[in-house]
Design a protein around this motif. Structure first.
Motif, PDB file in Angstrom:
ATOM      1  N   LYS A 166       0.807  -1.223   0.000  1.00  0.00           N
ATOM      2  CA  LYS A 166       0.000   0.000   0.000  1.00  0.00           C
ATOM      3  C   LYS A 166       0.842   1.276   0.000  1.00  0.00           C
ATOM      4  O   LYS A 166       0.306   2.375  -0.156  1.00  0.00           O
ATOM      5  N   TYR A 167       2.167   1.116   0.153  1.00  0.00           N
ATOM      6  CA  TYR A 167       3.028   2.296   0.218  1.00  0.00           C
ATOM      7  C   TYR A 167       3.823   2.492  -1.078  1.00  0.00           C
ATOM      8  O   TYR A 167       4.254   1.528  -1.722  1.00  0.00           O
ATOM      9  N   THR A 168       4.008   3.769  -1.424  1.00  0.00           N
ATOM     10  CA  THR A 168       4.906   4.148  -2.523  1.00  0.00           C
ATOM     11  C   THR A 168       6.124   4.825  -1.911  1.00  0.00           C
ATOM     12  O   THR A 168       5.993   5.729  -1.074  1.00  0.00           O
ATOM     13  N   ILE A 169       7.304   4.387  -2.329  1.00  0.00           N
ATOM     14  CA  ILE A 169       8.557   4.907  -1.777  1.00  0.00           C
ATOM     15  C   ILE A 169       9.381   5.520  -2.906  1.00  0.00           C
ATOM     16  O   ILE A 169       9.443   4.974  -4.010  1.00  0.00           O
ATOM     17  N   THR A 170      10.027   6.632  -2.613  1.00  0.00           N
ATOM     18  CA  THR A 170      10.836   7.311  -3.628  1.00  0.00           C
ATOM     19  C   THR A 170      12.296   7.400  -3.198  1.00  0.00           C
ATOM     20  O   THR A 170      12.624   7.313  -2.011  1.00  0.00           O
ATOM     21  N   SER A 171      13.165   7.584  -4.196  1.00  0.00           N
ATOM     22  CA  SER A 171      14.578   7.875  -3.940  1.00  0.00           C
ATOM     23  C   SER A 171      15.196   8.364  -5.246  1.00  0.00           C
ATOM     24  O   SER A 171      14.503   8.522  -6.259  1.00  0.00           O
ATOM     25  N   LYS A 172      16.494   8.589  -5.212  1.00  0.00           N
ATOM     26  CA  LYS A 172      17.200   9.110  -6.379  1.00  0.00           C
ATOM     27  C   LYS A 172      17.767   7.974  -7.226  1.00  0.00           C
ATOM     28  O   LYS A 172      18.313   6.997  -6.700  1.00  0.00           O
ATOM     29  N   LEU A 173      17.678   8.141  -8.526  1.00  0.00           N
ATOM     30  CA  LEU A 173      18.160   7.155  -9.487  1.00  0.00           C
ATOM     31  C   LEU A 173      19.647   6.857  -9.304  1.00  0.00           C
ATOM     32  O   LEU A 173      20.467   7.760  -9.172  1.00  0.00           O
TER      33      LEU A 173
END
Length: 289
Positions: A166-173
Protein backbone atom coordinates in the motif's frame (compact mmCIF):
# COMPACT_ATOMS: atom_id res chain seq x y z
CA UNK A 1 83.52 -33.75 -57.24
CA UNK A 2 85.32 -33.09 -53.93
CA UNK A 3 86.11 -29.54 -55.11
CA UNK A 4 82.41 -28.96 -55.83
CA UNK A 5 81.43 -30.23 -52.38
CA UNK A 6 84.08 -28.07 -50.72
CA UNK A 7 82.96 -25.06 -52.74
CA UNK A 8 79.35 -25.68 -51.78
CA UNK A 9 80.33 -25.93 -48.10
CA UNK A 10 82.26 -22.65 -48.28
CA UNK A 11 79.36 -20.96 -50.05
CA UNK A 12 76.91 -22.25 -47.44
CA UNK A 13 79.10 -20.95 -44.62
CA UNK A 14 79.30 -17.51 -46.26
CA UNK A 15 75.50 -17.37 -46.70
CA UNK A 16 74.97 -18.35 -43.05
CA UNK A 17 77.42 -15.71 -41.83
CA UNK A 18 75.77 -13.08 -44.03
CA UNK A 19 72.32 -14.02 -42.71
CA UNK A 20 73.56 -13.79 -39.13
CA UNK A 21 75.10 -10.38 -39.74
CA UNK A 22 71.84 -9.19 -41.33
CA UNK A 23 69.80 -10.45 -38.37
CA UNK A 24 72.08 -8.68 -35.93
CA UNK A 25 71.80 -5.46 -37.90
CA UNK A 26 68.00 -5.72 -37.97
CA UNK A 27 67.88 -6.38 -34.23
CA UNK A 28 70.09 -3.35 -33.60
CA UNK A 29 67.88 -1.20 -35.81
CA UNK A 30 64.78 -2.40 -33.96
CA UNK A 31 66.26 -1.83 -30.50
CA UNK A 32 65.48 1.91 -30.31
CA UNK A 33 61.88 1.20 -31.33
CA UNK A 34 61.52 -1.38 -28.57
CA UNK A 35 63.06 1.04 -26.09
CA UNK A 36 60.59 3.77 -27.12
CA UNK A 37 57.67 1.37 -26.63
CA UNK A 38 58.95 0.42 -23.18
CA UNK A 39 59.29 4.08 -22.22
CA UNK A 40 55.73 4.77 -23.34
CA UNK A 41 54.45 1.78 -21.37
CA UNK A 42 56.26 2.99 -18.26
CA UNK A 43 54.72 6.44 -18.66
CA UNK A 44 51.26 4.89 -18.97
CA UNK A 45 51.89 3.04 -15.70
CA UNK A 46 52.88 6.25 -13.90
CA UNK A 47 50.81 6.98 -10.81
CA UNK A 48 48.00 9.50 -11.08
CA UNK A 49 49.71 11.27 -8.21
CA UNK A 50 52.80 11.85 -10.37
CA UNK A 51 50.68 13.08 -13.25
CA UNK A 52 48.81 15.50 -10.99
CA UNK A 53 52.00 16.95 -9.55
CA UNK A 54 53.57 17.28 -13.01
CA UNK A 55 50.48 18.94 -14.51
CA UNK A 56 49.94 21.16 -11.48
CA UNK A 57 46.19 20.44 -11.43
CA UNK A 58 44.04 18.02 -9.41
CA UNK A 59 40.82 17.25 -11.32
CA UNK A 60 37.93 16.14 -9.11
CA UNK A 61 34.67 14.69 -10.43
CA UNK A 62 31.44 15.32 -8.51
CA UNK A 63 27.75 15.99 -8.99
CA UNK A 64 26.57 19.21 -7.39
CA UNK A 65 23.28 18.84 -5.55
CA UNK A 66 23.98 16.56 -2.60
CA UNK A 67 23.71 18.74 0.52
CA UNK A 68 25.93 19.46 2.32
CA UNK A 69 28.61 17.56 0.40
CA UNK A 70 28.51 19.45 -2.90
CA UNK A 71 26.11 22.24 -3.83
CA UNK A 72 25.98 25.31 -6.05
CA UNK A 73 25.80 28.65 -4.23
CA UNK A 74 24.06 31.79 -5.41
CA UNK A 75 27.25 32.96 -7.12
CA UNK A 76 27.41 29.76 -9.19
CA UNK A 77 30.35 28.23 -7.32
CA UNK A 78 30.35 24.61 -6.18
CA UNK A 79 30.77 24.45 -2.40
CA UNK A 80 30.34 21.91 0.37
CA UNK A 81 32.03 19.40 2.66
CA UNK A 82 33.60 17.39 -0.18
CA UNK A 83 34.80 20.57 -1.90
CA UNK A 84 36.56 21.80 1.24
CA UNK A 85 38.15 18.38 1.72
CA UNK A 86 39.60 18.22 -1.80
CA UNK A 87 40.68 21.86 -1.51
CA UNK A 88 42.88 20.80 1.41
CA UNK A 89 43.99 17.83 -0.66
CA UNK A 90 45.12 20.05 -3.54
CA UNK A 91 46.97 22.33 -1.10
CA UNK A 92 48.82 19.33 0.33
CA UNK A 93 49.86 18.35 -3.21
CA UNK A 94 50.90 21.90 -4.05
CA UNK A 95 48.58 22.04 -7.08
CA UNK A 96 45.46 23.86 -8.26
CA UNK A 97 42.00 22.33 -7.87
CA UNK A 98 39.70 21.83 -10.85
CA UNK A 99 36.11 20.78 -10.13
CA UNK A 100 34.43 18.75 -12.90
CA UNK A 101 30.66 18.82 -12.33
CA UNK A 102 29.07 15.78 -13.97
CA UNK A 103 25.84 13.76 -13.94
CA UNK A 104 25.75 10.96 -11.37
CA UNK A 105 24.97 8.16 -13.81
CA UNK A 106 28.13 8.96 -15.77
CA UNK A 107 30.46 9.74 -12.87
CA UNK A 108 32.31 6.39 -12.78
CA UNK A 109 32.62 6.15 -16.59
CA UNK A 110 34.09 9.65 -16.49
CA UNK A 111 36.80 8.50 -14.09
CA UNK A 112 37.54 5.42 -16.19
CA UNK A 113 37.92 7.61 -19.30
CA UNK A 114 40.33 9.97 -17.49
CA UNK A 115 38.07 13.03 -17.37
CA UNK A 116 39.22 13.57 -13.77
CA UNK A 117 41.70 12.09 -11.32
CA UNK A 118 39.35 11.03 -8.55
CA UNK A 119 35.70 11.12 -7.50
CA UNK A 120 34.77 13.01 -4.33
CA UNK A 121 30.99 13.13 -4.43
CA UNK A 122 29.53 11.51 -1.33
CA UNK A 123 29.98 8.11 -2.98
CA UNK A 124 29.15 5.07 -0.88
CA UNK A 125 31.75 2.33 -0.88
CA UNK A 126 30.06 -0.85 -2.03
CA UNK A 127 31.11 -4.07 -3.73
CA UNK A 128 29.40 -3.32 -7.04
CA UNK A 129 31.30 -0.07 -7.49
CA UNK A 130 34.47 -1.63 -6.12
CA UNK A 131 34.52 -3.98 -9.10
CA UNK A 132 35.18 -0.94 -11.31
CA UNK A 133 37.16 1.44 -9.08
CA UNK A 134 39.30 1.44 -5.96
CA UNK A 135 38.31 3.36 -2.84
CA UNK A 136 40.47 5.10 -0.28
CA UNK A 137 39.59 4.53 3.37
CA UNK A 138 36.16 6.00 4.24
CA UNK A 139 36.22 9.67 5.21
CA UNK A 140 32.72 9.69 6.74
CA UNK A 141 30.02 7.15 7.65
CA UNK A 142 26.35 7.74 6.77
CA UNK A 143 23.31 5.54 6.20
CA UNK A 144 19.80 5.45 4.78
CA UNK A 145 16.96 7.09 6.66
CA UNK A 146 13.30 7.72 5.83
CA UNK A 147 11.11 10.81 5.63
CA UNK A 148 7.45 9.92 6.09
CA UNK A 149 4.64 11.88 4.45
CA UNK A 150 2.23 13.76 6.74
CA UNK A 151 -0.61 11.45 5.66
CA UNK A 152 1.22 8.41 7.09
CA UNK A 153 3.12 10.08 9.95
CA UNK A 154 0.96 8.50 12.67
CA UNK A 155 0.69 5.16 10.89
CA UNK A 156 4.39 4.50 10.21
CA UNK A 157 6.61 4.37 13.29
CA UNK A 158 9.35 2.01 12.10
CA UNK A 159 11.19 1.74 8.78
CA UNK A 160 10.36 -1.97 8.52
CA UNK A 161 6.69 -1.09 8.09
CA UNK A 162 7.48 0.41 4.68
CA UNK A 163 7.64 -3.06 3.14
CA UNK A 164 3.95 -3.04 2.28
CA UNK A 165 2.12 -2.97 -1.09
CA UNK A 166 0.00 0.00 0.00
CA UNK A 167 3.03 2.30 0.22
CA UNK A 168 4.91 4.15 -2.52
CA UNK A 169 8.56 4.91 -1.78
CA UNK A 170 10.84 7.31 -3.63
CA UNK A 171 14.58 7.88 -3.94
CA UNK A 172 17.20 9.11 -6.38
CA UNK A 173 18.16 7.15 -9.49
CA UNK A 174 21.39 5.14 -9.28
CA UNK A 175 22.03 5.72 -5.58
CA UNK A 176 22.33 3.46 -2.56
CA UNK A 177 19.00 4.95 -1.45
CA UNK A 178 17.41 3.36 -4.50
CA UNK A 179 19.24 0.09 -3.86
CA UNK A 180 18.13 0.02 -0.23
CA UNK A 181 14.49 0.81 -1.11
CA UNK A 182 14.33 -2.01 -3.65
CA UNK A 183 16.16 -4.50 -1.44
CA UNK A 184 14.47 -3.79 1.89
CA UNK A 185 10.96 -2.93 0.65
CA UNK A 186 10.26 -5.26 -2.30
CA UNK A 187 6.52 -5.31 -1.61
CA UNK A 188 6.18 -1.53 -1.86
CA UNK A 189 5.87 0.47 -5.09
CA UNK A 190 9.12 2.23 -5.92
CA UNK A 191 9.48 5.50 -7.89
CA UNK A 192 12.83 6.85 -9.02
CA UNK A 193 13.79 10.51 -9.60
CA UNK A 194 16.76 12.23 -11.21
CA UNK A 195 17.36 14.46 -8.17
CA UNK A 196 16.97 13.74 -4.47
CA UNK A 197 14.94 16.88 -3.77
CA UNK A 198 12.38 15.74 -6.36
CA UNK A 199 12.03 12.42 -4.55
CA UNK A 200 11.58 14.19 -1.20
CA UNK A 201 9.04 16.64 -2.60
CA UNK A 202 6.97 13.66 -3.78
CA UNK A 203 6.59 12.58 -0.14
CA UNK A 204 6.22 16.15 1.10
CA UNK A 205 3.32 16.70 -1.30
CA UNK A 206 1.61 13.46 -0.29
CA UNK A 207 2.23 11.62 -3.57
CA UNK A 208 4.37 9.00 -1.82
CA UNK A 209 4.33 7.52 1.66
CA UNK A 210 8.05 7.97 2.18
CA UNK A 211 11.35 8.87 0.65
CA UNK A 212 14.53 6.95 1.45
CA UNK A 213 17.87 8.72 1.28
CA UNK A 214 21.18 9.42 2.99
CA UNK A 215 21.58 11.06 6.34
CA UNK A 216 22.35 14.01 6.58
CA UNK A 217 20.53 15.06 3.38
CA UNK A 218 17.21 13.90 4.83
CA UNK A 219 18.01 15.71 8.08
CA UNK A 220 18.54 19.00 6.24
CA UNK A 221 15.37 18.64 4.18
CA UNK A 222 13.35 17.81 7.30
CA UNK A 223 14.70 20.81 9.20
CA UNK A 224 14.15 23.20 6.31
CA UNK A 225 10.80 22.00 4.95
CA UNK A 226 9.54 18.68 6.28
CA UNK A 227 9.07 19.50 9.96
CA UNK A 228 6.72 22.43 9.36
CA UNK A 229 4.82 20.35 6.78
CA UNK A 230 4.07 17.64 9.36
CA UNK A 231 6.43 14.97 8.02
CA UNK A 232 7.96 12.36 10.32
CA UNK A 233 11.72 11.78 10.26
CA UNK A 234 12.95 8.26 11.03
CA UNK A 235 16.45 9.53 11.70
CA UNK A 236 18.17 6.35 12.88
CA UNK A 237 20.03 4.92 9.83
CA UNK A 238 19.02 1.40 8.86
CA UNK A 239 22.03 0.78 6.61
CA UNK A 240 25.78 1.14 7.10
CA UNK A 241 27.30 3.26 4.35
CA UNK A 242 30.90 4.47 4.40
CA UNK A 243 31.72 7.22 1.88
CA UNK A 244 35.09 7.16 0.12
CA UNK A 245 37.14 8.79 -2.62
CA UNK A 246 37.20 6.67 -5.78
CA UNK A 247 40.22 6.32 -8.07
CA UNK A 248 41.19 4.11 -10.99
CA UNK A 249 42.43 0.60 -10.26
CA UNK A 250 46.12 -0.32 -10.33
CA UNK A 251 47.41 2.81 -8.59
CA UNK A 252 48.78 1.88 -5.13
CA UNK A 253 50.88 5.06 -4.85
CA UNK A 254 47.86 7.35 -5.17
CA UNK A 255 45.81 5.16 -2.82
CA UNK A 256 48.59 5.25 -0.23
CA UNK A 257 48.84 9.04 -0.47
CA UNK A 258 45.08 9.51 -0.03
CA UNK A 259 44.93 7.23 3.02
CA UNK A 260 47.87 9.01 4.66
CA UNK A 261 46.33 12.40 3.86
CA UNK A 262 43.10 11.32 5.55
CA UNK A 263 44.94 10.19 8.70
CA UNK A 264 46.79 13.51 8.83
CA UNK A 265 43.75 15.74 8.29
CA UNK A 266 41.71 13.85 10.90
CA UNK A 267 44.41 14.38 13.51
CA UNK A 268 45.52 17.97 12.96
CA UNK A 269 42.16 19.71 13.37
CA UNK A 270 41.37 20.41 9.72
CA UNK A 271 38.78 17.63 9.39
CA UNK A 272 36.90 18.75 12.51
CA UNK A 273 36.89 22.36 11.29
CA UNK A 274 35.42 21.36 7.92
CA UNK A 275 32.94 18.91 9.49
CA UNK A 276 31.61 21.46 11.99
CA UNK A 277 31.25 24.06 9.24
CA UNK A 278 28.89 21.88 7.19
CA UNK A 279 27.28 19.50 9.71
CA UNK A 280 27.39 21.54 12.90
CA UNK A 281 25.52 24.51 11.48
CA UNK A 282 23.04 25.38 8.74
CA UNK A 283 24.25 28.97 8.25
CA UNK A 284 25.53 28.01 4.80
CA UNK A 285 22.01 27.13 3.64
CA UNK A 286 21.04 30.75 2.98
CA UNK A 287 23.80 31.01 0.36
CA UNK A 288 22.68 27.94 -1.61
CA UNK A 289 20.61 28.19 -4.78
Amino acid sequence: MKRLIALAAILGTLIFMFACSQQTAEEKAAAPVKEDINVRLELQKASTLEKVVQSGVLRVGLESGYMPFEMTDKKGAVVGFDVDMVTEMAKAMGVKLEIVNTAWDGIIPGLLSNKYDLIASGMTVNQERNLKVNFANPYIIVGQTALISKQFADEITDWKQLNDPKYTITSKLGTTGEQAAKRLFPKATYKSFEMEDQAMLEALNGKAAATVYDLPMTSIFYAQRGKDAGMKFLDKPFTYEPLGWAINKGDPDFLNWLNNFLVQIKNDGRYDRIYNKWFGSDEWYQDIQ
